[in-house]
Design an enzyme around this catalytic site. Structure first.
Site, short mmCIF file in Angstrom:
data_model
loop_
_atom_site.label_atom_id
_atom_site.label_comp_id
_atom_site.label_asym_id
_atom_site.label_seq_id
_atom_site.Cartn_x
_atom_site.Cartn_y
_atom_site.Cartn_z
N ASP A 52 2.42 19.45 16.82
CA ASP A 52 1.46 18.89 17.77
C ASP A 52 1.36 17.40 17.49
OD1 ASP A 52 -0.54 18.32 19.53
OD2 ASP A 52 -2.13 19.29 18.39
N SER A 53 2.23 16.64 18.12
CA SER A 53 2.31 15.21 17.84
C SER A 53 1.88 14.40 19.06
CB SER A 53 3.73 14.82 17.46
OG SER A 53 4.58 14.85 18.60
N GLN B 224 -3.38 4.49 12.61
CA GLN B 224 -3.53 4.29 14.05
C GLN B 224 -4.97 3.95 14.40
OE1 GLN B 224 -2.21 8.16 15.43
NE2 GLN B 224 -3.37 9.11 13.78
N GLY C 8 4.05 15.47 6.88
CA GLY C 8 4.75 16.69 7.22
C GLY C 8 6.19 16.71 6.73
N GLU D 51 -1.55 17.47 8.31
CA GLU D 51 -1.95 16.35 9.16
C GLU D 51 -2.00 15.09 8.30
OE1 GLU D 51 -3.14 13.50 11.51
OE2 GLU D 51 -2.82 15.48 12.44
#
Length: 287
Positions: free
Chosen positions: A161-162, A37, A144, A112
């Site tokens: 926590d995305s 990203q 994950g 992560e």
């Protein structure tokens, strides 16, 4: 970077057409494309340091605590004995910072996928990334999905926590993912994850909750105010394998002294219960 014009960053995205949220930029601190990203960190005029992934604001220093605390303590305070916790995502360290505050938590495992998010956060968001400094936390840079395939009935609580269901985070909202969570949990385990705003995409929220209900007997939805997100509100899906647990009633309650010492700024036991109250139009749609 093409979302910064005339000194303003604007969060323009096709998933919420016809609107955007803008912040005045003081200084660009970091901008790089990882294998997964685009990562942007900038200092804003009034919201402090801001983390942006793929053009979408992930957190601002001004109000990140609302999201981190609610995502963390809604499940932890509903579990009678949350000793071992798994965090999926959360590369900024904010959730880890909150999880280690809970007095019953003994061990935190975090996975992560994007190491560059962790590195950028440690350098530019130390007020969040300090969560990685706790001796309770073990961080793995890995997928994950693959991690959970090799761990069965191990965790009391799993917190996802995305980012939004776009790009690398899209698979974290599927039925298959909730099946992996179930298998990695102990029999009375609880999960939490963010599933967006009631003002943006109720059909997506409903579908996500339906996916989760295929594996969890109790699934609920809570909200909190996060002004830096597009509509100023965010929702949390919390689910448990133990049908006897009432997610709306915390079994662990922080004392006023603990709230002060642990620097909790949003979460308390009254907010816990109140966050599960749905507006009428949401109640009608989701039920």
């Amino acid at each position: 970077m093409n979302q910064i014009k005339d000194g303003w960053f604007s969060e323009i995205n096709g998933d919420w057409p016809g609107q955007c949220f803008s912040l005045e930029v003081d200084k660009i601190l970091y901008n790089e494309k990882s294998d997964f990203q685009d990562i942007l960190v900038f200092e804003s005029k009034h919201n402090g340091t801001v983390l942006v992934l793929d053009g979408i604001i992930q957190c601002t220093q001004k109000d990140e605590f609302s999201y981190q605390e609610m995502l963390t303590f809604l499940p932890l305070c509903s579990h009678p004995n949350p000793r071992k916790v798994l965090i999926v995502g959360g590369g900024d360290g904010g959730v880890a910072r909150e999880v280690v505050k809970h007095p019953m938590v003994e061990e935190v495992v975090q996975v992560e996928i994007d190491e560059k998010v962790v590195m950028a956060s440690k350098k530019f968001l130390p007020f969040m990334a300090k969560g990685f400094d706790s001796p309770k936390v073990t961080l793995h840079i890995c997928d994950g999905f693959e991690f959970m395939k090799n761990h069965s009935e191990e965790f009391d609580v799993i917190i996802t926590d995305s980012s939004d269901p776009i790009g690398p985070a899209a698979n974290l909202f599927t039925e298959h993912y909730y099946g992996l969570l179930k298998n990695a949990l102990k029999p009375n385990g609880i999960i939490s994850c963010q599933i967006g705003s009631i003002w943006l995409d109720l059909p997506h929220m409903k579908k996500t909750m339906e996916n989760c209900r295929k594996h969890f007997p109790v699934v609920n939805y809570a909200t909190s105010s996060v002004p830096s997100y597009t509509d100023g509100q965010l929702g949390y899906m919390v689910a448990t394998l133990d049908a006897s647990i009432d997610l709306k009633k915390p079994v662990f309650k922080f004392t006023e002294k603990q709230i002060e010492e642990l620097e909790l700024r949003y979460y308390n036991d009254e907010i816990h219960s109140a966050s599960y109250v749905w507006p009428t139009f949401v109640r009608k749609f989701l039920r």
